[in-house]
Write a protein that holds these residues in place. Sequence first.
Motif, PDB file in Angstrom:
ATOM      1  N   ALA A 131       0.572  -1.248   0.188  1.00 16.42           N
ATOM      2  CA  ALA A 131       0.185   0.106   0.462  1.00 16.42           C
ATOM      3  C   ALA A 131       0.794   1.721  -0.087  1.00 16.42           C
ATOM      4  O   ALA A 131       0.471   2.536  -0.553  1.00 16.42           O
ATOM      5  CB  ALA A 131      -1.023  -0.033   1.589  1.00 16.42           C
ATOM      6  N   SER A 132       1.767   1.500   0.638  1.00 23.48           N
ATOM      7  CA  SER A 132       3.110   2.348   0.954  1.00 23.48           C
ATOM      8  C   SER A 132       3.431   2.484  -0.405  1.00 23.48           C
ATOM      9  O   SER A 132       3.642   3.794  -0.935  1.00 23.48           O
ATOM     10  CB  SER A 132       3.734   2.056   2.021  1.00 23.48           C
ATOM     11  OG  SER A 132       3.782   1.923   2.536  1.00 23.48           O
ATOM     12  N   LEU A 133       3.746   1.399  -0.979  1.00 22.38           N
ATOM     13  CA  LEU A 133       4.941   1.721  -2.775  1.00 22.38           C
ATOM     14  C   LEU A 133       3.518   2.202  -3.335  1.00 22.38           C
ATOM     15  O   LEU A 133       3.564   3.184  -4.825  1.00 22.38           O
ATOM     16  CB  LEU A 133       5.423   0.939  -3.209  1.00 22.38           C
ATOM     17  CG  LEU A 133       6.888   0.051  -2.434  1.00 22.38           C
ATOM     18  CD1 LEU A 133       6.785  -1.325  -2.533  1.00 22.38           C
ATOM     19  CD2 LEU A 133       7.770   1.246  -2.593  1.00 22.38           C
ATOM     20  N   THR A 134       2.257   1.913  -3.707  1.00 24.85           N
ATOM     21  CA  THR A 134       1.170   2.386  -4.337  1.00 24.85           C
ATOM     22  C   THR A 134       1.095   3.847  -3.878  1.00 24.85           C
ATOM     23  O   THR A 134       0.946   4.749  -4.899  1.00 24.85           O
ATOM     24  CB  THR A 134      -0.214   1.317  -3.721  1.00 24.85           C
ATOM     25  OG1 THR A 134       0.138   0.087  -4.247  1.00 24.85           O
ATOM     26  CG2 THR A 134      -1.141   2.435  -4.994  1.00 24.85           C
ATOM     27  N   SER A 135       0.699   3.942  -2.798  1.00 26.92           N
ATOM     28  CA  SER A 135       0.978   5.386  -2.745  1.00 26.92           C
ATOM     29  C   SER A 135       2.335   6.474  -3.071  1.00 26.92           C
ATOM     30  O   SER A 135       1.791   7.723  -3.554  1.00 26.92           O
ATOM     31  CB  SER A 135       0.981   5.865  -0.978  1.00 26.92           C
ATOM     32  OG  SER A 135       0.704   7.164  -0.427  1.00 26.92           O
ATOM     33  N   MET A 136       3.106   6.198  -2.784  1.00 25.96           N
ATOM     34  CA  MET A 136       4.119   6.513  -3.283  1.00 25.96           C
ATOM     35  C   MET A 136       4.166   7.313  -5.112  1.00 25.96           C
ATOM     36  O   MET A 136       4.439   7.901  -5.472  1.00 25.96           O
ATOM     37  CB  MET A 136       5.630   5.915  -2.902  1.00 25.96           C
ATOM     38  CG  MET A 136       7.055   6.814  -3.373  1.00 25.96           C
ATOM     39  SD  MET A 136       7.934   5.965  -3.407  1.00 25.96           S
ATOM     40  CE  MET A 136       8.148   4.540  -4.807  1.00 25.96           C
ATOM     41  N   VAL A 137       3.292   5.686  -5.603  1.00 26.13           N
ATOM     42  CA  VAL A 137       4.082   5.846  -6.680  1.00 26.13           C
ATOM     43  C   VAL A 137       2.585   6.769  -7.239  1.00 26.13           C
ATOM     44  O   VAL A 137       3.181   7.687  -8.351  1.00 26.13           O
ATOM     45  CB  VAL A 137       3.928   4.906  -7.867  1.00 26.13           C
ATOM     46  CG1 VAL A 137       3.840   4.630  -9.393  1.00 26.13           C
ATOM     47  CG2 VAL A 137       4.849   3.858  -7.460  1.00 26.13           C
ATOM     48  N   ALA A 138       1.563   6.736  -7.156  1.00 22.37           N
ATOM     49  CA  ALA A 138       0.639   7.784  -7.058  1.00 22.37           C
ATOM     50  C   ALA A 138       1.111   8.614  -6.896  1.00 22.37           C
ATOM     51  O   ALA A 138       0.816  10.096  -7.804  1.00 22.37           O
ATOM     52  CB  ALA A 138      -0.352   7.468  -6.616  1.00 22.37           C
ATOM     53  N   GLY A 139       1.809   9.036  -5.586  1.00 20.32           N
ATOM     54  CA  GLY A 139       2.090  10.598  -5.530  1.00 20.32           C
ATOM     55  C   GLY A 139       3.062  10.924  -6.686  1.00 20.32           C
ATOM     56  O   GLY A 139       2.802  12.433  -6.705  1.00 20.32           O
ATOM     57  N   LEU A 172      -3.327  -1.017  -8.201  1.00 20.57           N
ATOM     58  CA  LEU A 172      -1.259  -1.883  -8.400  1.00 20.57           C
ATOM     59  C   LEU A 172      -2.055  -1.659  -9.901  1.00 20.57           C
ATOM     60  O   LEU A 172      -0.709  -1.340 -10.881  1.00 20.57           O
ATOM     61  CB  LEU A 172      -1.160  -2.610  -7.745  1.00 20.57           C
ATOM     62  CG  LEU A 172       0.542  -2.507  -7.893  1.00 20.57           C
ATOM     63  CD1 LEU A 172       0.950  -1.243  -7.402  1.00 20.57           C
ATOM     64  CD2 LEU A 172       0.970  -3.415  -6.778  1.00 20.57           C
ATOM     65  N   ALA A 173      -2.614  -2.700 -10.275  1.00 15.52           N
ATOM     66  CA  ALA A 173      -2.382  -3.004 -12.134  1.00 15.52           C
ATOM     67  C   ALA A 173      -2.953  -1.242 -12.752  1.00 15.52           C
ATOM     68  O   ALA A 173      -2.624  -1.208 -13.654  1.00 15.52           O
ATOM     69  CB  ALA A 173      -3.982  -3.695 -12.250  1.00 15.52           C
ATOM     70  N   TRP A 174      -4.126  -0.407 -12.377  1.00 14.56           N
ATOM     71  CA  TRP A 174      -4.121   1.130 -12.687  1.00 14.56           C
ATOM     72  C   TRP A 174      -2.624   1.579 -13.058  1.00 14.56           C
ATOM     73  O   TRP A 174      -2.580   2.616 -13.862  1.00 14.56           O
ATOM     74  CB  TRP A 174      -5.184   1.751 -11.670  1.00 14.56           C
ATOM     75  CG  TRP A 174      -5.468   2.943 -12.945  1.00 14.56           C
ATOM     76  CD1 TRP A 174      -6.467   2.985 -13.329  1.00 14.56           C
ATOM     77  CD2 TRP A 174      -5.005   4.107 -12.755  1.00 14.56           C
ATOM     78  NE1 TRP A 174      -6.731   4.490 -14.564  1.00 14.56           N
ATOM     79  CE2 TRP A 174      -6.287   5.090 -13.039  1.00 14.56           C
ATOM     80  CE3 TRP A 174      -4.233   4.585 -11.685  1.00 14.56           C
ATOM     81  CZ2 TRP A 174      -6.090   6.372 -12.820  1.00 14.56           C
ATOM     82  CZ3 TRP A 174      -3.934   6.011 -12.297  1.00 14.56           C
ATOM     83  CH2 TRP A 174      -4.565   6.802 -13.204  1.00 14.56           C
ATOM     84  N   LEU A 175      -1.822   1.696 -11.389  1.00 13.93           N
ATOM     85  CA  LEU A 175      -0.524   2.368 -11.981  1.00 13.93           C
ATOM     86  C   LEU A 175       0.340   1.341 -12.381  1.00 13.93           C
ATOM     87  O   LEU A 175       0.991   2.301 -13.466  1.00 13.93           O
ATOM     88  CB  LEU A 175       0.119   2.265 -10.859  1.00 13.93           C
ATOM     89  CG  LEU A 175      -0.943   3.299  -9.509  1.00 13.93           C
ATOM     90  CD1 LEU A 175      -0.334   3.483  -8.057  1.00 13.93           C
ATOM     91  CD2 LEU A 175      -0.243   4.879  -9.834  1.00 13.93           C
ATOM     92  N   ALA A 176       0.070   0.513 -13.022  1.00 20.30           N
ATOM     93  CA  ALA A 176       1.254  -0.707 -14.261  1.00 20.30           C
ATOM     94  C   ALA A 176       0.886  -0.005 -15.205  1.00 20.30           C
ATOM     95  O   ALA A 176       1.586   0.614 -16.162  1.00 20.30           O
ATOM     96  CB  ALA A 176       0.910  -1.684 -13.927  1.00 20.30           C
ATOM     97  N   ALA A 177      -0.630   0.459 -16.007  1.00 20.08           N
ATOM     98  CA  ALA A 177      -0.924   0.968 -16.880  1.00 20.08           C
ATOM     99  C   ALA A 177      -0.727   2.731 -17.164  1.00 20.08           C
ATOM    100  O   ALA A 177      -0.353   2.975 -18.308  1.00 20.08           O
ATOM    101  CB  ALA A 177      -2.367   0.689 -17.187  1.00 20.08           C
TER     102      ALA A 177
END
Length: 220
Positions: free
Chosen positions: A42-50, A131-136
């Motif tokens: 979750a933390s990495l997901t938030s970081m990438v989104a940021g 996470l799949a959304w961020l991958a794309a």
Amino acid sequence: MDGAEEFTTQSSTVEDWTRALAESTGSPGGGAGTGLMLAIAASLTSMVAGYTEADAREHGELSRVRARARSLRQDALRLADQDASASRAFGAAFRLEPGPERDAAISRASIDAAKASAVLGRRAIVAIGDLAWLAANGNPALIADVVVAFGALRATVAGARTNVSFDLAALTSGGSTLEQIRDRHPDLWAIVDDLNDAFDRIDRLTAEIDHRAAPTDDLE
């Protein structure tokens, strides 16, 4: 370790918590570790989104992805501590003297432990979509972080799936067959299959982006 229960994921340093995990106490144990892996994902997901910029059409979804990830990080740490509590009860039940009281305690503790792991597993399954959304759509410079996050999420799924299955099987110590356990606890039984499906989904998604995250493999 005396006082191991004081080392919670929510209030301990990484050093203190992993030192408690390294002791032969069972609390924290693999279930709590599963929660911690979910928090890392979750933390990495938030970081990438940021680090991701989105156009007007995608801005709302990006904001929701990051908000969900931030909330999940906190929830995962709390759930890890709940799993540690369930683990203590599970271990205590098996230390009782053989007899009806021990059988009943094992049954209660096994179901509670399975439920705690199932909650972690369900939250992990839901997190795959973001996470799949961020991958794309995420910042391409952070695609390696997405792969690491998928790895942490896969570890969460592995832990939850195995712990639920193990805890359900522990009910056989009271004389129940696996078929009877499946019929009595269909929701917990079904989550194991759902988590197996989640394994496959994570592996597919990771394979789709691995060439972007680890391009040196192309020269092998």
